[in-house]
Design an enzyme around this catalytic site. Structure first.
Site, PDB file in Angstrom:
ATOM      1  N   ARG A 143      33.870  40.739  39.580  1.00 43.41           N
ATOM      2  CA  ARG A 143      33.640  39.952  40.791  1.00 43.41           C
ATOM      3  C   ARG A 143      33.770  40.849  42.025  1.00 43.41           C
ATOM      4  NH1 ARG A 143      37.283  34.757  42.170  1.00 43.41           N
ATOM      5  NH2 ARG A 143      38.029  35.410  40.136  1.00 43.41           N
ATOM      6  N   ASP A 424      46.954  31.831  44.270  1.00 43.12           N
ATOM      7  CA  ASP A 424      46.087  32.926  44.674  1.00 43.12           C
ATOM      8  C   ASP A 424      45.573  32.640  46.075  1.00 43.12           C
ATOM      9  OD1 ASP A 424      44.191  30.958  44.320  1.00 43.12           O
ATOM     10  OD2 ASP A 424      43.125  31.967  42.699  1.00 43.12           O
TER      11      ASP A 424
END
Length: 532
Positions: A143, A424
């Site tokens: 990613r 996160d």
């Protein structure tokens, strides 16, 4: 720190010997070519984001685009998928910690958040030990950063390189041919996109990158994260723009919730309740996830479910089993809805998720068996605000999570376990934006009192004191807690909602890293504090 020029690219960072095998003149020439070709377009697309958001701030609402109606209504399919992307029932995602990557490769499909070098047969990690990779390892999807992030330590022709092109370019240059030789290919996750025009740019980057290395067009496969509210109205268009390179869509549920708040920030009727009450059973999330499934299956490609933030609970079997039960219920909802795979945040949850998908998905995927023709997701359903109370306990939790996450991020860690959840950037963004939203509109909490700046500042101090007790004086003194609290306070009391907390935090790091001990760890955070 003296800037260094390697292969025509200016690097404003140390270059230890191990970096030089990656930052070769040939690799940097490739990245520089991509940057010169496409960095101006990145700037244009980011400016377009501002213009679209200004329309939302003025009262417009996201909706399906009339100019692309023909794309949604016509019949077409994405390109064929490679064999190793046909079965994607469990994927694990996380930051690119070397040990975690090795464990992920040895256990299931991996989705690291940043680019990596090609992995040899054995990778050393911290502690001096060698952990061998299995003979058969998981498929890795990398990613790169979103279009909104710039690599400010690298310049081409005096301008920063888009972080997305830096991450993609280095990984692709060093790994594409090797992956093909091993019978796999270069596969990616594309985050944070808000328009099909941003997908179009990625597709052009892919075509040019494959041409440059002499690799057949269509070799790259990419899964788009549907994690912004505007993207929910352009799913067909996302797949269409990347149709030769598409590997489907993923439900980035936590970022999506944050984007809902951010996109509709000027609408006082769209105020979120306590974060813990916004589950996947909320109507706006049900509409969004089922629309992802219907869209992907109509176009012959995978719809990947989202990540449960729960993690195993050590030392408490009852609490651990309760957490596992919640994960099972979440994955059961996904597989019975028609998702073709799911995400977990911890290796310990791989068997839990896999067991559920194995029991209900006996084939590699559900693209043909569950077309979901029954789904009807209207603009009204996708924009329905979740209901529930706003409590003082949730305020304190939002503040504590945000500060703890920022503290970890400033220290180099992209996720942190808190209260048996993996926090996160996305979950911290929900917390941060909720506090901003509640404060802006002076919502009444469950004690009957409206939220004010003074109350927020008091709660910040209380959470900072609690974090000091949890961490201990020594850890607190050497950490980044005060910087994190300061940054959080600036962001939630600002008149405007900042786009991303990591943008502000990144600017802070860049502003404080240069000096006599440039690149060395901040002792006690004193150097950073002196600049606040």
């Amino acid at each position: 720190m003296q800037a260094q020029t390697v292969g025509g690219v200016t690097i404003r960072a140390p270059l230890p010997p191990e970096y030089r095998s990656i930052l070769t003149p040939e690799a940097l020439q490739f990245v520089a070519h991509l940057s010169r070709c496409y960095a101006p377009r990145v700037g244009e697309l980011l400016e377009r984001r501002k213009q679209v958001q200004a329309r939302y701030d003025a009262g417009a609402k996201p909706d399906f685009l009339p100019e692309t109606r023909h794309v949604r209504e016509s019949d077409w399919k994405v390109g064929p998928l490679p064999v190793d992307l046909l079965d994607r029932r469990v994927e694990i995602t996380g930051p690119t910690d070397r040990k975690m990557v090795i464990n992920a490769l040895n256990r299931c499909r991996a989705s690291p958040k940043q680019s990596l070098a090609a992995a040899p047969a054995v990778l050393p990690y911290c502690g001096g030990q060698d952990v061998p990779l299995n003979d058969k390892v998981a498929v890795m999807l990398v990613r790169p950063r979103g279009w909104h992030l710039w690599e400010k330590h690298v310049a081409v022709d005096g301008s920063p390189v888009p972080g997305a092109l830096w991450d993609f370019g280095l990984y692709f240059f060093h790994n594409a041919r090797e992956l093909l030789a091993r019978g796999s290919g270069p596969y990616f996750y594309l985050p944070k996109m808000q328009s099909h025009l941003e997908c179009r740019l990625w597709n052009e980057v892919f075509v040019e990158a494959q041409r440059w290395l002499g690799i057949p067009s269509g070799t790259i496969k990419a899964t788009c994260l549907i994690e912004t509210l505007p993207a929910a109205f352009e799913m067909h268009e996302f797949l269409y723009e990347l149709r030769d390179h598409s590997a489907g869509l993923n439900c980035g549920r936590w970022d999506y919730m944050f984007s809902f708040i951010k996109t509709l920030r000027n609408d006082p009727t769209r105020i979120f309740p306590d974060r813990g009450l916004v589950g996947m059973d909320q109507p706006f999330l049900r509409a969004y996830t089922q629309l992802v499934i219907q869209t992907c299956h109509r176009r012959g490609v995978h719809a990947i479910g989202g990540m449960s933030a729960l993690i195993p609970v050590k030392g408490d079997p009852r609490a651990n089993e309760a957490a596992f039960d919640k994960v099972r219920a979440d994955k059961l909802r996904e597989v019975t809805d028609g998702h073709d795979g799911t995400w977990v945040a911890h290796p310990g949850l791989i068997p839990v998720a896999k067991q559920v998908f194995d029991a209900h998905m006996r084939e590699p995927n559900q693209i043909r068996s569950k077309p979901r023709h029954d789904v009807r997701a209207s603009q009204e359903e996708l924009l329905k605000v979740p209901e529930g109370p706003r409590t003082l306990a949730a305020l304190r939790n939002n503040i504590g999570v945000s500060i703890a996450y920022l503290e970890a991020w400033l220290g180099g860690n992209g996720c942190v376990p808190l209260h048996n959840l993996m926090e996160d950037a996305a979950t911290a963004e929900i917390s941060r934006s909720s506090v901003w939203q509640w404060l802006r509109y002076g919502v009444k909490l469950d004690d009957g009192q409206p939220l004010t700046v003074d109350r927020v500042c008091l709660a910040i101090q209380q959470e900072l004191d609690a974090l000091r007790q949890q961490a201990g004086n020594a850890r607190f003194a050497t950490g980044h807690y005060l910087e994190a609290a300061t940054l959080f306070k600036l962001m939630v009391t600002s008149t405007e909602l900042q786009d991303f907390l990591t943008l502000t935090a990144y600017d802070f790091l860049v502003a404080t890293e240069f000096g006599p001990t440039w690149g060395a760890p901040q002792q006690g955070g004193s150097a950073a504090r002196s600049r606040l």
